[in-house]
Design an enzyme around this catalytic site. Structure first.
Site, PDB file in Angstrom:
ATOM      1  N   SER A 143       0.834  -1.189   0.000  1.00 46.04           N
ATOM      2  CA  SER A 143       0.000   0.000   0.000  1.00 46.04           C
ATOM      3  C   SER A 143       0.882   1.258   0.000  1.00 46.04           C
ATOM      4  O   SER A 143       1.758   1.399  -0.860  1.00 46.04           O
ATOM      5  CB  SER A 143      -0.954  -0.046   1.195  1.00 46.04           C
ATOM      6  OG  SER A 143      -2.002   0.874   1.055  1.00 46.04           O
ATOM      7  N   GLU A 237      -9.503  -3.377  -6.824  1.00 51.45           N
ATOM      8  CA  GLU A 237      -8.967  -2.378  -5.890  1.00 51.45           C
ATOM      9  C   GLU A 237      -8.996  -0.979  -6.500  1.00 51.45           C
ATOM     10  O   GLU A 237      -8.802  -0.809  -7.706  1.00 51.45           O
ATOM     11  CB  GLU A 237      -7.524  -2.705  -5.518  1.00 51.45           C
ATOM     12  CG  GLU A 237      -7.344  -3.953  -4.691  1.00 51.45           C
ATOM     13  CD  GLU A 237      -5.938  -4.043  -4.132  1.00 51.45           C
ATOM     14  OE1 GLU A 237      -5.533  -3.094  -3.423  1.00 51.45           O
ATOM     15  OE2 GLU A 237      -5.239  -5.027  -4.408  1.00 51.45           O
ATOM     16  N   HIS A 267      -7.537  -5.636  -0.671  1.00 51.81           N
ATOM     17  CA  HIS A 267      -6.306  -4.863  -0.610  1.00 51.81           C
ATOM     18  C   HIS A 267      -5.277  -5.575   0.273  1.00 51.81           C
ATOM     19  O   HIS A 267      -5.563  -5.976   1.396  1.00 51.81           O
ATOM     20  CB  HIS A 267      -6.639  -3.486  -0.038  1.00 51.81           C
ATOM     21  CG  HIS A 267      -5.482  -2.540   0.016  1.00 51.81           C
ATOM     22  ND1 HIS A 267      -4.768  -2.163  -1.092  1.00 51.81           N
ATOM     23  CD2 HIS A 267      -4.921  -1.882   1.071  1.00 51.81           C
ATOM     24  CE1 HIS A 267      -3.825  -1.312  -0.738  1.00 51.81           C
ATOM     25  NE2 HIS A 267      -3.888  -1.134   0.573  1.00 51.81           N
TER      26      HIS A 267
END
Length: 304
Positions: A143, A237, A267
């Protein structure tokens, strides 16, 4: 796809997405820290200890008999606002077990208390310290931490520092302008990340800084001469296009890229490796990619 996948997706949509959509930073931090202690624990054989790396506090996670090869520098996700070495040490314990490599997870400074470029500066300081030791470094992240890993790679190349052996990223955030089409196309489909919160989180981290700064948005960085890069993201996503465009940018500069686009997975799904078969499959693929880079690592460990 496994039967566990739709159950996990539903649970995340009902429990995690609302917290991420409305919770204050302190609330989100407490939520993740609490659940990580319950659900994201490292394998029993993993050894965990505290160190300071380049002046940055860190957790070091290793298999029971880590190899003599390179170490992994892993930068946790959390939008630069939440997350910690502790929330992600279970994931790295599994990666360490599968590769025989020790992993270092810096507790880089978080926004809004420490805005940009504090996280970047800490990552660079940790890398400088690790690169000074023999064996080499493999950089990873997820991320925002995945974006930080790629931004760090670009800065290493720009400064002419010793190159890492490779870089991997799960669902990386590579564009702080949030201009990817998937932010709108997948706004309702993403079971975990609320697209409407992205700008607020970005402002907490960047303040008045330019969101196109390569240290924040590696999509706008240069990567000539970079080592191999491994990327993965889910099709549903909101960060899908951050990976697709990053892979295009890297390949345009001659970088060898392994790009894995998966189906309806949440995610950073590898963090759910204890429950999700698809997560374990992804980690096996990553471990197979890492091993040739880690030529001095220990004999191949059990992949179970």
């Amino acid at each position: 796809m496994s039967w566990q996948r739709p159950l996990l997706n539903r649970w995340l949509r009902l429990t995690e997405r609302p917290v991420l959509a409305k919770g204050a930073p302190e609330t989100v931090r407490r939520n993740l820290e609490t659940k990580s202690r319950l659900f994201f624990r490292p394998p029993r054989a993993a050894e965990v200890r505290r160190e300071t790396v380049g002046g940055v506090p860190a957790l070091v996670v290793g298999a029971e008999r880590p190899g003599a090869g390179p170490r992994i520098l892993y930068l946790h996700g959390g939008g630069y606002v939440f997350g910690s070495a502790r929330t992600h040490h279970g994931l790295l314990g599994k990666i360490s077990q599968m590769t025989g490599l020790e992993a270092v997870l810096p507790d880089y400074r978080l926004a809004p208390e420490h805005p940009f470029p504090a996280a970047f500066d800490d990552a660079l300081a940790a890398y400088r310290a690790m690169a000074a030791a023999p064996g080499g470094v493999i950089i990873g992240g997820d991320s925002a931490g995945g974006g930080l890993a790629l931004a760090l790679l670009a800065e290493i190349l720009r400064q002419g520092l010793p190159k890492p052996l490779g870089v991997f990223a799960f669902s990386p955030l590579t564009d702080m302008t949030f201009s990817g089409r998937s932010f709108s196309e997948n706004a309702a489909r993403d079971v975990m990340l609320p697209a409407a919160r992205a700008s607020e989180m970005g402002e907490m981290y960047l303040g008045d800084a330019d969101p196109r700064d390569p240290r924040a948005s590696p999509l706008h960085a240069g990567f000539n001469g970079a080592p191999p890069v491994w990327l993965t993201v889910g099709r549903t996503e909101i960060l899908r296009d951050d990976t697709l465009r990053m892979a295009e940018t890297l390949r345009a500069e001659g970088v060898e890229v392994d790009e894995i686009i998966e189906g309806d997975l949440p995610h950073v799904w590898p963090i759910f490796h204890s429950y999700l078969p698809e997560a374990r499959a992804t980690l096996r693929h990553l471990a197979a990619w890492i091993r040739p880079l880690a030529t001095t690592a220990a004999p191949r460990p059990d992949e179970s």
